[in-house]
Design a protein around this motif. Sequence first.
Motif, mmCIF file in Angstrom:
data_model
loop_
_atom_site.group_PDB
_atom_site.id
_atom_site.type_symbol
_atom_site.label_atom_id
_atom_site.label_comp_id
_atom_site.label_asym_id
_atom_site.label_seq_id
_atom_site.Cartn_x
_atom_site.Cartn_y
_atom_site.Cartn_z
ATOM 1 N N PRO A 96 0.563 -1.358 0.019
ATOM 2 C CA PRO A 96 -0.084 -0.428 -0.346
ATOM 3 C C PRO A 96 0.946 1.672 0.199
ATOM 4 C CG PRO A 96 -0.585 -1.918 1.821
ATOM 5 C CD PRO A 96 0.369 -2.391 1.075
ATOM 6 N N LYS A 97 0.804 2.698 -0.901
ATOM 7 C CA LYS A 97 1.331 3.682 -0.784
ATOM 8 C C LYS A 97 2.599 3.452 -1.665
ATOM 9 C CE LYS A 97 -0.952 5.620 3.147
ATOM 10 N NZ LYS A 97 -0.742 6.402 3.875
ATOM 11 N N LEU A 98 2.848 2.143 -2.041
ATOM 12 C CA LEU A 98 3.739 1.801 -2.707
ATOM 13 C C LEU A 98 5.726 2.688 -2.582
ATOM 14 C CD1 LEU A 98 1.567 2.640 -4.305
ATOM 15 C CD2 LEU A 98 3.149 1.809 -6.988
ATOM 16 N N PRO A 99 5.833 2.672 -1.108
ATOM 17 C CA PRO A 99 6.607 2.696 -0.677
ATOM 18 C C PRO A 99 8.404 2.142 -1.615
ATOM 19 C CG PRO A 99 6.100 1.130 0.622
ATOM 20 C CD PRO A 99 5.334 1.083 -0.745
ATOM 21 N N PRO A 114 11.283 8.493 -6.641
ATOM 22 C CA PRO A 114 10.691 9.551 -7.619
ATOM 23 C C PRO A 114 11.181 9.849 -8.565
ATOM 24 C CG PRO A 114 11.103 10.463 -4.980
ATOM 25 C CD PRO A 114 11.126 9.223 -5.150
ATOM 26 N N ARG A 115 12.426 9.557 -8.404
ATOM 27 C CA ARG A 115 13.801 9.873 -9.536
ATOM 28 C C ARG A 115 13.685 8.613 -10.729
ATOM 29 N NH1 ARG A 115 17.666 10.265 -5.372
ATOM 30 N NH2 ARG A 115 18.332 7.866 -5.960
ATOM 31 N N ASN A 116 12.840 7.827 -10.253
ATOM 32 C CA ASN A 116 12.919 6.210 -11.321
ATOM 33 C C ASN A 116 11.180 6.505 -11.918
ATOM 34 O OD1 ASN A 116 11.777 3.781 -12.179
ATOM 35 N ND2 ASN A 116 13.079 3.210 -11.138
ATOM 36 N N THR A 117 11.888 7.325 -13.833
ATOM 37 C CA THR A 117 10.200 7.656 -14.488
ATOM 38 C C THR A 117 9.376 6.810 -14.763
ATOM 39 O OG1 THR A 117 12.319 8.317 -15.736
ATOM 40 C CG2 THR A 117 9.865 8.846 -16.627
ATOM 41 N N LEU A 118 9.273 5.411 -14.647
ATOM 42 C CA LEU A 118 8.673 4.639 -15.173
ATOM 43 C C LEU A 118 7.766 4.018 -13.817
ATOM 44 C CD1 LEU A 118 8.052 2.399 -17.875
ATOM 45 C CD2 LEU A 118 9.600 0.934 -16.581
ATOM 46 N N PHE A 119 8.646 4.214 -13.369
ATOM 47 C CA PHE A 119 7.769 3.217 -11.545
ATOM 48 C C PHE A 119 6.937 4.565 -11.205
ATOM 49 C CE2 PHE A 119 10.080 -0.506 -12.577
ATOM 50 C CZ PHE A 119 8.701 -0.921 -12.588
ATOM 51 N N SER A 120 7.422 5.776 -10.569
ATOM 52 C CA SER A 120 7.214 6.867 -10.458
ATOM 53 C C SER A 120 5.490 8.083 -10.922
ATOM 54 C CB SER A 120 7.670 8.232 -9.830
ATOM 55 O OG SER A 120 8.297 8.854 -11.175
ATOM 56 N N ALA A 121 5.693 6.966 -12.253
ATOM 57 C CA ALA A 121 4.048 7.698 -13.089
ATOM 58 C C ALA A 121 2.868 6.107 -12.466
ATOM 59 C CB ALA A 121 4.590 7.291 -14.740
ATOM 60 N N ILE A 122 3.799 5.361 -11.987
ATOM 61 C CA ILE A 122 2.420 4.201 -11.778
ATOM 62 C C ILE A 122 2.092 5.269 -10.523
ATOM 63 C CG2 ILE A 122 2.007 1.765 -10.429
ATOM 64 C CD1 ILE A 122 4.423 1.212 -12.522
ATOM 65 N N LYS A 123 3.474 5.522 -9.350
ATOM 66 C CA LYS A 123 3.218 6.153 -7.837
ATOM 67 C C LYS A 123 1.978 7.135 -7.831
ATOM 68 C CE LYS A 123 4.965 6.751 -3.282
ATOM 69 N NZ LYS A 123 6.085 6.274 -2.456
ATOM 70 N N ASN A 124 1.908 7.718 -8.527
ATOM 71 C CA ASN A 124 1.344 9.096 -8.777
ATOM 72 C C ASN A 124 -0.186 9.130 -9.609
ATOM 73 O OD1 ASN A 124 3.215 10.061 -8.008
ATOM 74 N ND2 ASN A 124 4.627 10.708 -9.391
ATOM 75 N N VAL A 170 -3.425 6.461 -10.010
ATOM 76 C CA VAL A 170 -4.601 5.647 -9.144
ATOM 77 C C VAL A 170 -4.942 5.101 -9.928
ATOM 78 C CG1 VAL A 170 -6.882 5.443 -7.892
ATOM 79 C CG2 VAL A 170 -4.810 6.779 -7.539
ATOM 80 N N LYS A 171 -5.242 5.144 -11.492
ATOM 81 C CA LYS A 171 -5.573 5.005 -11.844
ATOM 82 C C LYS A 171 -4.244 3.359 -12.610
ATOM 83 C CE LYS A 171 -6.975 5.130 -17.221
ATOM 84 N NZ LYS A 171 -6.876 5.609 -18.461
ATOM 85 N N HIS A 172 -3.306 3.817 -12.775
ATOM 86 C CA HIS A 172 -2.271 2.810 -13.275
ATOM 87 C C HIS A 172 -2.204 2.095 -12.081
ATOM 88 C CE1 HIS A 172 -0.967 5.429 -16.280
ATOM 89 N NE2 HIS A 172 0.017 5.507 -16.664
ATOM 90 N N GLN A 173 -2.301 2.367 -11.364
ATOM 91 C CA GLN A 173 -1.975 1.357 -9.925
ATOM 92 C C GLN A 173 -3.572 -0.087 -9.791
ATOM 93 O OE1 GLN A 173 -2.102 3.539 -5.703
ATOM 94 N NE2 GLN A 173 -0.461 5.208 -6.905
#
Lengths: 203, 203, 203, 203
Positions: A61-64, A68-78, A80-83
């Motif tokens: 939960p909350k993708l700890p 934030p520097r990881n472009t690909l995965f911070s797009a998911i973290k940011n 809700v739809k991607h998550q």
Amino acid sequence: MSVQLAIDPAHSAVLSMDFSTAIVSIYSPDPQSFLARTASVLKQARSSGITVIHVRVGFRPKLPEINPRNTLFSAIKNSVKHQQLFEGAAGEIHPAVAPEGDDISVTKHRASAFTGTDLDMILRANDIDTLILFGIATSGVVLTVRHAADADYRLVVIKDCCADLDAEVHACLVDKVFPRQATVLSASEFLEGLKSIKPASEP
Amino acid sequence: MSVQLAIDPAHSAVLSMDFSTAIVSIYSPDPQSFLARTASVLKQARSSGITVIHVRVGFRPKLPEINPRNTLFSAIKNSVKHQQLFEGAAGEIHPAVAPEGDDISVTKHRASAFTGTDLDMILRANDIDTLILFGIATSGVVLTVRHAADADYRLVVIKDCCADLDAEVHACLVDKVFPRQATVLSASEFLEGLKSIKPASEP
Amino acid sequence: MSVQLAIDPAHSAVLSMDFSTAIVSIYSPDPQSFLARTASVLKQARSSGITVIHVRVGFRPKLPEINPRNTLFSAIKNSVKHQQLFEGAAGEIHPAVAPEGDDISVTKHRASAFTGTDLDMILRANDIDTLILFGIATSGVVLTVRHAADADYRLVVIKDCCADLDAEVHACLVDKVFPRQATVLSASEFLEGLKSIKPASEP
Amino acid sequence: MSVQLAIDPAHSAVLSMDFSTAIVSIYSPDPQSFLARTASVLKQARSSGITVIHVRVGFRPKLPEINPRNTLFSAIKNSVKHQQLFEGAAGEIHPAVAPEGDDISVTKHRASAFTGTDLDMILRANDIDTLILFGIATSGVVLTVRHAADADYRLVVIKDCCADLDAEVHACLVDKVFPRQATVLSASEFLEGLKSIKPASEP
């Protein structure tokens, strides 16, 4: 064509990567035959005594796990739809190719199946030195293939159990990049090759 | 075109990979302009206060680092002729792009600059979170790029400081695969972008 | 006492750690017999066909490997006097126990022989699954022992080839902590055990 | 005594290790006060804005993570009775010190909290450079402490939230080995020190 498959099932594992229901529906142009083909590879691998390992992306939960520097995965973290692609039924491995029996499941939080996971520990613990790999997208599989090559695993890639939105990228990787480190086979070539291999437990 | 380069030199490093004399002569169709371009990137990076790291392949006598299962590298271990590419002057970094001043050198024994090296240790020790990468062959650079993406580094690839024997593979990686994880620039775009960045030590 | 040493020389390596001239002179209360004992372990290991690996601390100029947050190693980075312990003749392995023949040398920049080095790569490449370890200081050896245990190596520690300034710490580690992961032997027990093992190359 | 605790909560994490119900009952001579003390450290850490991470040992069915060469862990794999210590309620973290709110849980299969886990990935993703560690047994904590020191984390060990069956080993590690890499405090010293630190979110 006769395929000589020089693998020892007792020291081999299939890595089936990122076959979650959501990912399959996004990436595969013809999911039904794609899943049937993959299911048949998994089934024959199991009955030949090859370890089957499923790898999928998942998060707490909350993708700890995400920087934030990881472009690909911070797009998911940011988003809700991607998550939602990685949660609930959408994030589970598609029922047609899901874990069975003694299959092993590994959850990753990055592109490579090796980064931040216990995959290498499990492979070493079971004296596995040969990997049969495939997954979605093809351009994601390339990292695990090369990561595994650097870790000295013998490699077989099953090309038609890989899929990519960009057909040109898929062809370039499968035809030109993978063959530098791996034996690249079709699913039917692999299944044909498996026939000549007796499971370790048989007399 | 105006390039906005959002990098902080104090937290950035250039990774110049596999520019040994032998590798350059094999892979680059036009070594003179290729080396001049790369040399100018290194020079401007240094004067902007960016850390410069050179990575090359090298082995101990008798190559104890190489596993017989590793197809790519056991081909080197089994061939005196192949080994000569990594020994003596042939194996040293080409004088036109060689280490200078406080540049750091890393020796690797696999495809990725991270596998079995102290590169990640050095980057973390110096609080570096952004990498500007290029090297030979392009199809080798892809692994380090994705390895670095998985390790949460911000990435810039300088495409015309990469070279590959297969033009189609080069184009596919540079145009379609790298952009998924990295900002892909030409050397001139990078140099142009650097101009607007003041070195940390200047007022 | 008869020692049954269940090791296969072809899959075993001796790890001789931190025997630089400076470190030996600081840590060993009786360097002459300490070095003679260690030399005899190395010699018998070599003639039994066991791989011998030497590990020592070393740095590039200006120590770019060191993170200011690392208390132990930034003390070295911040002191020219401390650095001299790792430079020139002082930093080289003591001549009495120095690398010979096909011995392998590994340079580390942290406490564990595995952190940021190619040691694990070399061990795996040579199918080594058993380590015979010793070094200075005993309280430093503990990390490599446990790191190696976590990486599934079988372990033998040679206790009187370890030395520590604090006799109580040495005794506590050697008598109580190491035995939880390793077989702990004296040098003479190890040498006695080696006698019953034929080198792989002998008939 | 006044303790000056130089930590920044936004970049710090508490690592609470191996507090499963079974392990607590085996290792702690006085579980009630031991758990109360630890619970109070966790509670104050949370309210100071420090990330709290729980680490425990756990396995997949049939323990595919375990290598037969690993003495410590194959003893678990080979004993149904040993496995019960890590299953069901016995294997869960004791309710008195269990995860709450945004706490993060990590499952390990070896002694070190870093081996084969995503712990380092999570710490880096959250820009954490300081660890406050404690756990059971003290002789197990030593590996994570030194592993973390090698990975350049600043370290605080809370000594009376560690426990070991062997009082002499506990004393030796806490008094002599840990202080070489870490600041060693009692729980009350840590709590006292925390008082002078304002959470990052406060004005």
